[in-house]
Scaffold this motif. Structure first.
Motif, PDB file in Angstrom:
ATOM      1  N   ARG A 131       0.826  -1.216   0.000  1.00  0.00           N
ATOM      2  CA  ARG A 131       0.000   0.000   0.000  1.00  0.00           C
ATOM      3  C   ARG A 131       0.855   1.258   0.000  1.00  0.00           C
ATOM      4  O   ARG A 131       0.625   2.186  -0.793  1.00  0.00           O
ATOM      5  CB  ARG A 131      -0.898  -0.006   1.231  1.00  0.00           C
ATOM      6  N   ASP A 132       1.848   1.306   0.867  1.00  0.00           N
ATOM      7  CA  ASP A 132       2.678   2.508   0.987  1.00  0.00           C
ATOM      8  C   ASP A 132       3.480   2.768  -0.287  1.00  0.00           C
ATOM      9  O   ASP A 132       3.628   3.929  -0.704  1.00  0.00           O
ATOM     10  CB  ASP A 132       3.622   2.380   2.179  1.00  0.00           C
ATOM     11  N   ASN A 133       3.985   1.711  -0.914  1.00  0.00           N
ATOM     12  CA  ASN A 133       4.733   1.892  -2.159  1.00  0.00           C
ATOM     13  C   ASN A 133       3.843   2.427  -3.272  1.00  0.00           C
ATOM     14  O   ASN A 133       4.246   3.301  -4.041  1.00  0.00           O
ATOM     15  CB  ASN A 133       5.371   0.568  -2.595  1.00  0.00           C
ATOM     16  N   PHE A 134       2.631   1.891  -3.342  1.00  0.00           N
ATOM     17  CA  PHE A 134       1.707   2.371  -4.373  1.00  0.00           C
ATOM     18  C   PHE A 134       1.330   3.830  -4.139  1.00  0.00           C
ATOM     19  O   PHE A 134       1.320   4.644  -5.064  1.00  0.00           O
ATOM     20  CB  PHE A 134       0.440   1.509  -4.375  1.00  0.00           C
ATOM     21  N   LEU A 135       1.051   4.177  -2.890  1.00  0.00           N
ATOM     22  CA  LEU A 135       0.690   5.566  -2.587  1.00  0.00           C
ATOM     23  C   LEU A 135       1.850   6.516  -2.842  1.00  0.00           C
ATOM     24  O   LEU A 135       1.645   7.656  -3.280  1.00  0.00           O
ATOM     25  CB  LEU A 135       0.234   5.672  -1.128  1.00  0.00           C
ATOM     26  N   GLN A 136       3.057   6.052  -2.593  1.00  0.00           N
ATOM     27  CA  GLN A 136       4.221   6.890  -2.858  1.00  0.00           C
ATOM     28  C   GLN A 136       4.363   7.170  -4.348  1.00  0.00           C
ATOM     29  O   GLN A 136       4.640   8.311  -4.752  1.00  0.00           O
ATOM     30  CB  GLN A 136       5.490   6.211  -2.341  1.00  0.00           C
ATOM     31  N   ARG A 137       4.167   6.155  -5.182  1.00  0.00           N
ATOM     32  CA  ARG A 137       4.255   6.364  -6.629  1.00  0.00           C
ATOM     33  C   ARG A 137       3.158   7.301  -7.118  1.00  0.00           C
ATOM     34  O   ARG A 137       3.391   8.151  -7.979  1.00  0.00           O
ATOM     35  CB  ARG A 137       4.174   5.016  -7.356  1.00  0.00           C
ATOM     36  N   LEU A 138       1.965   7.149  -6.560  1.00  0.00           N
ATOM     37  CA  LEU A 138       0.868   8.021  -6.949  1.00  0.00           C
ATOM     38  C   LEU A 138       1.133   9.458  -6.504  1.00  0.00           C
ATOM     39  O   LEU A 138       0.839  10.416  -7.222  1.00  0.00           O
ATOM     40  CB  LEU A 138      -0.437   7.510  -6.336  1.00  0.00           C
ATOM     41  N   ASP A 139       1.717   9.610  -5.326  1.00  0.00           N
ATOM     42  CA  ASP A 139       2.057  10.939  -4.829  1.00  0.00           C
ATOM     43  C   ASP A 139       3.144  11.583  -5.697  1.00  0.00           C
ATOM     44  O   ASP A 139       3.113  12.799  -5.949  1.00  0.00           O
ATOM     45  CB  ASP A 139       2.530  10.844  -3.379  1.00  0.00           C
ATOM     46  N   GLU A 140       4.092  10.794  -6.157  1.00  0.00           N
ATOM     47  CA  GLU A 140       5.124  11.327  -7.043  1.00  0.00           C
ATOM     48  C   GLU A 140       4.519  11.828  -8.350  1.00  0.00           C
ATOM     49  O   GLU A 140       4.919  12.880  -8.861  1.00  0.00           O
ATOM     50  CB  GLU A 140       6.176  10.248  -7.326  1.00  0.00           C
ATOM     51  N   GLY A 141       3.545  11.084  -8.885  1.00  0.00           N
ATOM     52  CA  GLY A 141       2.867  11.544 -10.096  1.00  0.00           C
ATOM     53  C   GLY A 141       2.155  12.861  -9.877  1.00  0.00           C
ATOM     54  O   GLY A 141       2.219  13.764 -10.717  1.00  0.00           O
ATOM     55  N   SER A 142       1.495  12.993  -8.733  1.00  0.00           N
ATOM     56  CA  SER A 142       0.814  14.244  -8.405  1.00  0.00           C
ATOM     57  C   SER A 142       1.808  15.393  -8.303  1.00  0.00           C
ATOM     58  O   SER A 142       1.552  16.499  -8.790  1.00  0.00           O
ATOM     59  CB  SER A 142       0.045  14.083  -7.085  1.00  0.00           C
ATOM     60  N   LYS A 143       2.957  15.148  -7.682  1.00  0.00           N
ATOM     61  CA  LYS A 143       3.956  16.204  -7.516  1.00  0.00           C
ATOM     62  C   LYS A 143       4.557  16.629  -8.855  1.00  0.00           C
ATOM     63  O   LYS A 143       4.845  17.811  -9.062  1.00  0.00           O
ATOM     64  CB  LYS A 143       5.053  15.730  -6.573  1.00  0.00           C
ATOM     65  N   VAL A 144       4.748  15.674  -9.767  1.00  0.00           N
ATOM     66  CA  VAL A 144       5.300  16.019 -11.082  1.00  0.00           C
ATOM     67  C   VAL A 144       4.333  16.937 -11.837  1.00  0.00           C
ATOM     68  O   VAL A 144       4.744  17.962 -12.401  1.00  0.00           O
ATOM     69  CB  VAL A 144       5.589  14.744 -11.896  1.00  0.00           C
ATOM     70  N   TYR A 145       3.054  16.586 -11.847  1.00  0.00           N
ATOM     71  CA  TYR A 145       2.077  17.424 -12.546  1.00  0.00           C
ATOM     72  C   TYR A 145       1.929  18.789 -11.873  1.00  0.00           C
ATOM     73  O   TYR A 145       1.764  19.809 -12.548  1.00  0.00           O
ATOM     74  CB  TYR A 145       0.723  16.718 -12.616  1.00  0.00           C
ATOM     75  N   ARG A 146       2.015  18.818 -10.558  1.00  0.00           N
ATOM     76  CA  ARG A 146       1.923  20.106  -9.870  1.00  0.00           C
ATOM     77  C   ARG A 146       3.149  20.968 -10.164  1.00  0.00           C
ATOM     78  O   ARG A 146       3.046  22.184 -10.296  1.00  0.00           O
ATOM     79  CB  ARG A 146       1.772  19.895  -8.360  1.00  0.00           C
ATOM     80  N   ALA A 147       4.309  20.326 -10.288  1.00  0.00           N
ATOM     81  CA  ALA A 147       5.520  21.078 -10.607  1.00  0.00           C
ATOM     82  C   ALA A 147       5.417  21.713 -11.992  1.00  0.00           C
ATOM     83  O   ALA A 147       5.800  22.880 -12.186  1.00  0.00           O
ATOM     84  CB  ALA A 147       6.734  20.151 -10.542  1.00  0.00           C
TER      85      ALA A 147
END
Length: 256
Positions: A131-147
Motif C-alpha cells: 500500500r505505501d509503495n503504491f501511494l508513494q508512486r501516486l504521490d510522485e505523479g501528483s507532484k510532477v504534474y503540480r511542478a
C-alpha cells in the motif's frame, strides 16, 4: 473510467475554441512556435531539475492513467464484499477463499495470503508495504504534474519578457513588432492554459484519488487481518464501518 477528468479537459478545450470562433475563428493567430518552445521546453527543463528522471518517467504516465481510471469501488461496497467473504471464511475455512472471486485485486491478494496460511505479521507487513509503495508512486505523479503547473505560468512570463525585449529592440522596424508581440502574449496564454486547464487539475485529482486509495486499502488490510483471526462477519463489519462518515454508517445500518 473517471468521466469527470475527460469531460473537464474536453470542456476546457471547447471553451477556448468557442471563444476563438466567436472572435472570428482565426486559429492561426493563436499559434506561435516561439511561445510553444518557451513553455514546453522551459517547463520540461525546470521539472527535470526538480525530480530525478526515473520519477518523471513513471510519474507522468502513471499520473495520467490514474487521473482517468482508478478505483470505482466505494468503501461501502468493499465492506459488504469483505463481510460476505468473512462469512465464507467462518463457515468453510481459509481453504475456501481460494475459489472466492472479488472485484478488488488488493483484496484478492490478501485472501490469497489467508488461503495459503501466512501468519498475521507477514500479511500485515507485506500488504502495508505494498500500500505505501503504491501511494508513494501516486504521490510522485501528483507532484510532477503540480511542478509543471507551477512553472508553466512562470515560463509564460519569461516568454512575455523576451517578446517585449525583442519588440522594444526593433521599434524602428514595424515588421518585427507583430511577431514579438504575439510571442509575448501567447507565451502567457500557453502557460496559463497548461497550468490551469491540464496539469494543476490533474495534480489535484491525483491527490484526491490518493486519499481515497489510502482509505480503501487500509480498510482492506484491517478486514483481511480480522478474517485471518477468524473473527465473526458481524464483528468485521462493525469494525470496518468506522471508516465511513456518519451518514453512510446510518444508511448501511438501515440496509441491514
Amino acid at each position: 473510467m473517471d468521466i469527470a477528468t475527460g469531460a473537464g479537459i474536453i470542456g476546457g478545450i471547447a471553451t477556448i475554441v468557442a471563444l476563438i470562433m466567436i472572435d472570428g475563428g482565426n486559429f492561426a493567430a493563436y499559434w506561435d512556435k516561439h511561445a510553444a518552445i518557451i513553455i514546453f521546453g522551459g517547463a520540461s527543463a525546470a521539472t527535470m531539475l526538480r525530480f530525478p528522471f526515473s520519477v518523471i518517467a513513471h510519474g507522468l504516465p502513471m499520473g495520467l492513467r490514474f487521473a482517468f481510471t482508478m478505483r470505482s469501488v466505494h468503501p461501502r461496497e468493499l465492506i459488504d464484499e469483505i463481510t460476505r467473504v468473512a462469512e465464507i471464511n467462518r463457515k468453510s475455512g481459509p481453504v475456501a477463499l481460494e475459489n472466492v472471486e472479488v472485484s478488488d485485486p488488493f483484496l484478492a491478494q490478501g485472501l490469497r495470503y489467508i488461503a495459503d496460511g501466512y501468519d498475521k505479521d507477514f500479511i500485515r507487513d507485506t500488504m502495508e508495504r505494498d500500500r505505501d509503495n503504491f501511494l508513494q508512486r501516486l504521490d510522485e505523479g501528483s507532484k510532477v504534474y503540480r511542478a509543471i503547473g507551477d512553472c508553466a505560468p512562470a515560463w509564460g512570463m519569461i516568454g512575455t519578457i523576451l517578446g517585449m525585449v525583442t519588440m522594444f529592440a526593433n521599434m524602428s522596424d514595424p515588421s518585427k513588432l507583430g511577431p514579438a508581440m504575439a510571442t509575448a502574449l501567447l507565451a502567457t496564454l500557453y502557460g496559463a492554459m497548461v497550468a490551469n486547464m491540464l496539469t494543476l487539475p490533474i495534480a489535484d485529482k491525483l491527490h484526491i484519488k490518493l486519499e481515497e486509495e489510502e482509505i480503501s486499502r487500509t480498510l482492506i488490510i484491517d478486514g483481511i487481518l480480522q478474517m485471518r483471526d477468524a473473527k465473526s462477519p458481524t464483528l468485521v463489519r462493525e469494525m470496518l464501518l468506522a471508516y465511513l462518515p456518519d451518514h453512510h454508517r446510518a444508511e448501511m445500518a438501515e440496509a441491514t
